[in-house]
Design an enzyme around this catalytic site. Structure first.
Site, PDB file in Angstrom:
ATOM      1  N   LEU A  14       0.762  -1.193  -0.135  1.00 27.14           N
ATOM      2  CA  LEU A  14      -0.019  -0.066   0.090  1.00 27.14           C
ATOM      3  C   LEU A  14       1.006   1.233  -0.071  1.00 27.14           C
ATOM      4  O   LEU A  14       0.560   2.191  -0.731  1.00 27.14           O
ATOM      5  CB  LEU A  14      -0.991  -0.102   1.146  1.00 27.14           C
ATOM      6  CG  LEU A  14      -2.017   1.161   1.397  1.00 27.14           C
ATOM      7  CD1 LEU A  14      -2.688   1.116  -0.008  1.00 27.14           C
ATOM      8  CD2 LEU A  14      -2.511   1.266   2.641  1.00 27.14           C
ATOM      9  N   THR A  32      10.365   6.660   1.946  1.00 30.66           N
ATOM     10  CA  THR A  32      11.327   6.105   2.689  1.00 30.66           C
ATOM     11  C   THR A  32      11.073   4.728   3.002  1.00 30.66           C
ATOM     12  O   THR A  32       9.917   4.184   2.603  1.00 30.66           O
ATOM     13  CB  THR A  32      10.945   6.616   4.487  1.00 30.66           C
ATOM     14  OG1 THR A  32       9.938   5.911   4.935  1.00 30.66           O
ATOM     15  CG2 THR A  32      10.955   7.940   4.185  1.00 30.66           C
ATOM     16  N   ASP A  56      14.208   3.450   9.317  1.00 28.27           N
ATOM     17  CA  ASP A  56      13.802   2.081  10.289  1.00 28.27           C
ATOM     18  C   ASP A  56      12.896   2.910  11.121  1.00 28.27           C
ATOM     19  O   ASP A  56      13.417   3.627  12.120  1.00 28.27           O
ATOM     20  CB  ASP A  56      15.235   1.400  10.928  1.00 28.27           C
ATOM     21  CG  ASP A  56      14.459   0.479  11.930  1.00 28.27           C
ATOM     22  OD1 ASP A  56      13.250   0.442  12.022  1.00 28.27           O
ATOM     23  OD2 ASP A  56      15.405  -0.314  12.356  1.00 28.27           O
ATOM     24  N   ASN A  83       2.587   4.137   7.397  1.00 25.06           N
ATOM     25  CA  ASN A  83       2.295   3.154   6.647  1.00 25.06           C
ATOM     26  C   ASN A  83       3.153   1.972   7.112  1.00 25.06           C
ATOM     27  O   ASN A  83       2.749   0.723   6.878  1.00 25.06           O
ATOM     28  CB  ASN A  83       2.248   3.315   5.202  1.00 25.06           C
ATOM     29  CG  ASN A  83       2.019   1.899   4.285  1.00 25.06           C
ATOM     30  OD1 ASN A  83       1.098   1.368   4.256  1.00 25.06           O
ATOM     31  ND2 ASN A  83       3.227   1.708   3.925  1.00 25.06           N
ATOM     32  N   SER A 134      -3.733   1.867   9.863  1.00 28.02           N
ATOM     33  CA  SER A 134      -4.263   0.985  10.838  1.00 28.02           C
ATOM     34  C   SER A 134      -4.934  -0.185  10.157  1.00 28.02           C
ATOM     35  O   SER A 134      -4.524  -0.675   9.084  1.00 28.02           O
ATOM     36  CB  SER A 134      -4.910   1.378  12.100  1.00 28.02           C
ATOM     37  OG  SER A 134      -5.009   0.675  13.088  1.00 28.02           O
ATOM     38  N   TYR A 148       0.224  -8.252  16.251  1.00 23.82           N
ATOM     39  CA  TYR A 148      -0.237  -7.160  15.164  1.00 23.82           C
ATOM     40  C   TYR A 148      -1.370  -6.535  15.713  1.00 23.82           C
ATOM     41  O   TYR A 148      -1.536  -5.300  15.735  1.00 23.82           O
ATOM     42  CB  TYR A 148      -0.407  -7.913  14.055  1.00 23.82           C
ATOM     43  CG  TYR A 148      -1.094  -7.053  12.847  1.00 23.82           C
ATOM     44  CD1 TYR A 148      -0.077  -6.436  12.154  1.00 23.82           C
ATOM     45  CD2 TYR A 148      -2.290  -7.095  12.736  1.00 23.82           C
ATOM     46  CE1 TYR A 148      -0.502  -5.566  11.093  1.00 23.82           C
ATOM     47  CE2 TYR A 148      -2.974  -6.264  11.575  1.00 23.82           C
ATOM     48  CZ  TYR A 148      -1.851  -5.652  10.934  1.00 23.82           C
ATOM     49  OH  TYR A 148      -2.569  -4.698   9.794  1.00 23.82           O
ATOM     50  N   LYS A 152      -2.238  -2.610  16.626  1.00 19.35           N
ATOM     51  CA  LYS A 152      -3.143  -1.866  15.940  1.00 19.35           C
ATOM     52  C   LYS A 152      -4.184  -1.055  16.978  1.00 19.35           C
ATOM     53  O   LYS A 152      -4.792   0.067  16.860  1.00 19.35           O
ATOM     54  CB  LYS A 152      -3.725  -2.344  14.907  1.00 19.35           C
ATOM     55  CG  LYS A 152      -2.902  -2.916  13.720  1.00 19.35           C
ATOM     56  CD  LYS A 152      -2.375  -1.816  13.098  1.00 19.35           C
ATOM     57  CE  LYS A 152      -1.412  -2.271  11.816  1.00 19.35           C
ATOM     58  NZ  LYS A 152      -0.990  -0.940  11.112  1.00 19.35           N
ATOM     59  N   THR A 183      -2.562  -6.652  -1.449  1.00 16.41           N
ATOM     60  CA  THR A 183      -1.104  -6.328  -1.557  1.00 16.41           C
ATOM     61  C   THR A 183      -0.320  -7.753  -1.026  1.00 16.41           C
ATOM     62  O   THR A 183      -0.802  -8.620  -0.939  1.00 16.41           O
ATOM     63  CB  THR A 183      -0.952  -5.200  -0.292  1.00 16.41           C
ATOM     64  OG1 THR A 183      -1.285  -5.666   1.145  1.00 16.41           O
ATOM     65  CG2 THR A 183      -1.691  -4.153  -0.606  1.00 16.41           C
TER      66      THR A 183
END
Length: 289
Positions: A14, A32, A56, A83, A134, A148, A152, A183
């Site tokens: 994304l 980046t 990073d 992102n 998110s 994960y 979020k 993705t």
């Protein structure tokens, strides 16, 4: 007027789709990635419209440097898109402390680090947008995604607080919460699944089977999501959360219905811990005021 964006995780998925949409729109971009060589094609195509830097997001000093690089290169920074992120599927019991922390560091502290770095710049400008990518996973719980989704959920709470704090000086903050998108997220998430212990087959095993059938057939179109992000960056009437995708909306509504029923079923227990004679209206009026 051309805006200046900084997008974390611009190399693929994304983030890359948003980066390309921003550049096609004519805005300026600081792209980046951990490996900036992955961004060379953007530089070749768009020249001075794009600047590239290694980042990073788990490194707070690197976040500060990336924001300073954006300001030094383009004179200002109008939109930050947080992102960068990833998820690995595994039962919590089979997730090592190191793997759990790595996901929290990237998915949550990466957002915090960039927001901390950019806030003085946007506050000084009296304008700016912070768009945190998110997931509907920040509203629900899914077996196998303990690290994960913990991150979020934290992003959602952080976004709400930051949005209220920053509103007074013109900075808008929103958490965008997509469902499944086409993705590489699902492939990465599936790629690290360990041999699942039998006791977790009914829960985590069911999710891995779902992913196996779902990857490549997700509802979300990254290109359409990118267009929504472009639109959000020009709006001042942002909600703190925005679900994207029919699947995200469906899962959220299902989960909220269960929560609402549980709250009603347990209301007597919830209120039983108040001091006798407490006047809740005083608290409610202060909160509304």
């Amino acid at each position: 007027m051309s805006r200046t964006w900084l997008i974390t995780g611009s190399a693929n998925g994304l983030g890359r789709t948003i980066a390309e949409a921003v550049l096609r729109h004519g805005d300026r971009l600081v792209a980046t990635a951990r490996n900036p060589q992955q961004l060379s094609a953007l530089k070749e195509q768009y020249g001075d419209q794009v600047a590239i830097t290694a980042l990073d997001v788990t490194d707070a000093a690197a976040a500060d440097a990336a924001v300073q690089f954006a300001v030094d290169t383009f004179g200002r920074l109008d939109v930050l898109v947080n992102n960068a992120g990833y998820g690995n599927v595994a039962p919590f019991e089979q997730t090592t402390p190191e793997a759990f922390k790595a996901q929290i560091d990237t998915n949550f502290y990466g957002v915090v680090n960039l927001a901390r770095a950019v806030m003085p710049v946007m506050r000084g400008q009296r304008s700016g947008h912070i768009i945190n990518i998110s997931s509907v996973g920040g509203r629900i719980g899914t077996p196998g995604l303990s690290a994960y989704q913990s991150a979020k959920w934290a992003v959602g709470g952080f976004t709400e607080v930051l949005a209220m704090e920053a509103a007074a000086f013109g900075v808008k903050v929103i958490a965008v919460e997509p469902g499944g998108m086409r993705t590489n997220w699902g492939q990465v998430a599936r790629g690290s699944v360990p041999a699942i212990m039998p006791d977790y087959e009914p829960s985590v095993g069911a999710i891995t089977n779902l992913l196996k059938a779902y990857v490549g057939k997700e509802f979300g179109d990254p290109g359409k999501v990118a267009q929504v992000i472009l639109d959000l960056a020009s709006r001042t009437d942002l909600p703190p959360h925005l679900l994207l995708g029919s699947d995200a909306l469906h899962m959220y509504k299902q989960t909220e219905a269960v929560r609402s029923k549980a709250a009603a079923d347990w209301e007597t227990v919830s209120t039983s811990t108040d001091f006798e004679g407490s006047d809740f209206s005083v608290f409610a009026n202060r909160m509304e005021g």
